[in-house]
Each structure stands twice: as C-alpha cells, then as structure tokens.
Design a protein around this motif. Structure first.
Motif, PDB file in Angstrom:
ATOM      1  N   LYS A  51       0.884  -1.187   0.169  1.00 27.46           N
ATOM      2  CA  LYS A  51       0.115   0.010  -0.092  1.00 27.46           C
ATOM      3  C   LYS A  51       0.978   1.151   0.042  1.00 27.46           C
ATOM      4  O   LYS A  51       1.895   1.383   0.737  1.00 27.46           O
ATOM      5  N   ASN A  53       0.094   5.253   0.560  1.00 25.16           N
ATOM      6  CA  ASN A  53      -0.977   6.352   1.166  1.00 25.16           C
ATOM      7  C   ASN A  53      -0.716   7.681   0.405  1.00 25.16           C
ATOM      8  O   ASN A  53       0.385   8.542   0.687  1.00 25.16           O
ATOM      9  N   GLY A  54      -1.391   7.822  -0.535  1.00 21.72           N
ATOM     10  CA  GLY A  54      -1.246   9.108  -1.556  1.00 21.72           C
ATOM     11  C   GLY A  54       0.287   8.774  -2.310  1.00 21.72           C
ATOM     12  O   GLY A  54       0.231   7.952  -3.244  1.00 21.72           O
ATOM     13  N   GLN A  86      -0.922   0.599  -9.399  1.00 25.73           N
ATOM     14  CA  GLN A  86      -1.401   1.622  -8.744  1.00 25.73           C
ATOM     15  C   GLN A  86      -2.838   1.339  -8.112  1.00 25.73           C
ATOM     16  O   GLN A  86      -3.681   1.111  -9.219  1.00 25.73           O
ATOM     17  N   PRO A  88      -6.750   2.298  -6.694  1.00 21.91           N
ATOM     18  CA  PRO A  88      -7.719   3.406  -6.843  1.00 21.91           C
ATOM     19  C   PRO A  88      -7.467   4.449  -5.922  1.00 21.91           C
ATOM     20  O   PRO A  88      -7.607   5.712  -6.044  1.00 21.91           O
ATOM     21  N   ASP A  89      -7.048   4.163  -4.580  1.00 26.99           N
ATOM     22  CA  ASP A  89      -6.826   5.289  -3.340  1.00 26.99           C
ATOM     23  C   ASP A  89      -5.187   5.649  -3.479  1.00 26.99           C
ATOM     24  O   ASP A  89      -4.882   6.088  -2.366  1.00 26.99           O
ATOM     25  N   GLU A  90      -4.411   5.087  -4.434  1.00 23.75           N
ATOM     26  CA  GLU A  90      -2.911   5.542  -4.556  1.00 23.75           C
ATOM     27  C   GLU A  90      -2.743   6.497  -5.667  1.00 23.75           C
ATOM     28  O   GLU A  90      -3.182   6.551  -6.747  1.00 23.75           O
TER      29      GLU A  90
END
Length: 193
Positions: A51, A53-54, A86, A88-90
């Motif tokens: 993961k 985060n951003g 990547q 969807p929240d990265e």
C-alpha cells in the motif's frame, strides 16, 4: 433429535480439528519459506509492493524498502525490480513510490527497474520475470516475513528459483496480515496463483 445433536457435535469437532490442522500447516509453510535467506548470489532482487498512502509508502512498504536498502548496501552488485501498480486510492504507482524512497536513501537509479502494472502478488512476480534479462531464472524476493512463503511458491510455479530477504512486519498489523496470509497460502496451494 439425539442423532442430529450427535451429528452436529461430531461435525463441529471435525471442523475444529481441520481448522487447527490447516492453521498449523500454513504456519509451517510460512516458517519454511523464510529459510532460504539471500546471500547475494542472485544479480536481481524483486521488491514486492504494498500500500501507498497518496504518494507515501505505507509502514509495511517502508519496512520492505528498508530491508531492500540494507541488502543493497551489503550487495552493491544487485539490481532491484520494484514491483507494484497503482490502486484506486493511490496517487502514484507503488513502483514509483519505491523508486523515490530508494533514490532518497542512496540507491542509484541505474540499479532500479520499475514494474508498475501489477495488482497482485502473482502479477508482481509474473510481470517482473518478464523484465529479467534472457537466461536469468534465479532471483531474490524481498517482501514481508509473513509473505515470503507464498511469494516463493508463486515464483516457483512461474519457473523461478528464489531466495529471500524477509522484512519485518509492523506489529500494529501483524496479527491481521498473518491470518489473512494463511488463507492466501491455501489459495496459492490450490490454484498456483
């Protein structure tokens, strides 16, 4: 009614025994996977993504990257394939986040190869294999300690010989990830992916 009760009790006991057996078996597999410790004999190491985060690597990914950095310092000839697409929240690919982290910590760009399309461990390894020079079939895998066994099993299924660098897993997520990994190991055993 009594027969139904006995059947339910025996079924429950059988399921509990099966559950304990599978728990022990997957724990054994997880331990066995970590035994093939990397010693620098492989020219390429695949760092498996996690993961972001951003644009910032998660704690789990930072632990993997720190293990890769330590290995890279000890083995300056090793090149790294940084593998991760990547979500969807990265904001950026996991591979790009890893590249930035490795470069910021002193690894030269010419030692880094990016694989930025994968969305699973299977794809990480399959897509990274395609980036290896012809004739290279042995690699080092760098991933979290709980994840090494499954990653090595997938690599074997894809025709790669591996050793590994096992990064520590952050305590805050260790129990959850180890439990989830046991199910994923069973899936890999059954499907090869």
């Amino acid at each position: 009614m009594m027969k139904l009760w006995k059947w339910l009790v025996w079924s429950g006991l059988l399921l509990a025994a099966l559950g304990m057996f599978l728990w022990a078996l997957t724990g054994y597999w997880m331990g066995e996977g970590r035994k093939a410790k990397a010693d620098g004999k492989n020219e390429f190491a695949i760092v498996l993504g996690a993961k972001v985060n951003g644009e910032v690597p998660s704690l789990s990914l930072r632990y993997r990257l720190d293990a890769a950095l330590a290995y890279g310092e000890a083995q300056p000839h090793v090149k790294f394939i940084l593998s991760g697409g990547q979500g969807p929240d990265e904001a950026i690919t996991e591979a790009e986040a890893m590249r930035r982290y490795m470069v910021e910590h002193g690894i030269p760009e010419d030692r880094l190869i990016l694989e930025s399309t994968s969305t699973s461990t299977y794809e990480n390894i399959r897509n990274s294999k395609e980036l290896l020079p012809e004739g290279i079939t042995a690699v080092t895998l760098i991933t979290s300690d709980y994840h090494v066994s499954r990653a090595r099993k997938i690599a074997t299924n894809l025709g790669l010989t591996t050793d590994a660098v096992a990064a520590e897993t952050p305590q805050v997520v260790k129990a959850k990830l180890k439990a989830r990994e046991r199910l994923a190991l069973l899936k890999t055993f059954l499907t090869g992916k």
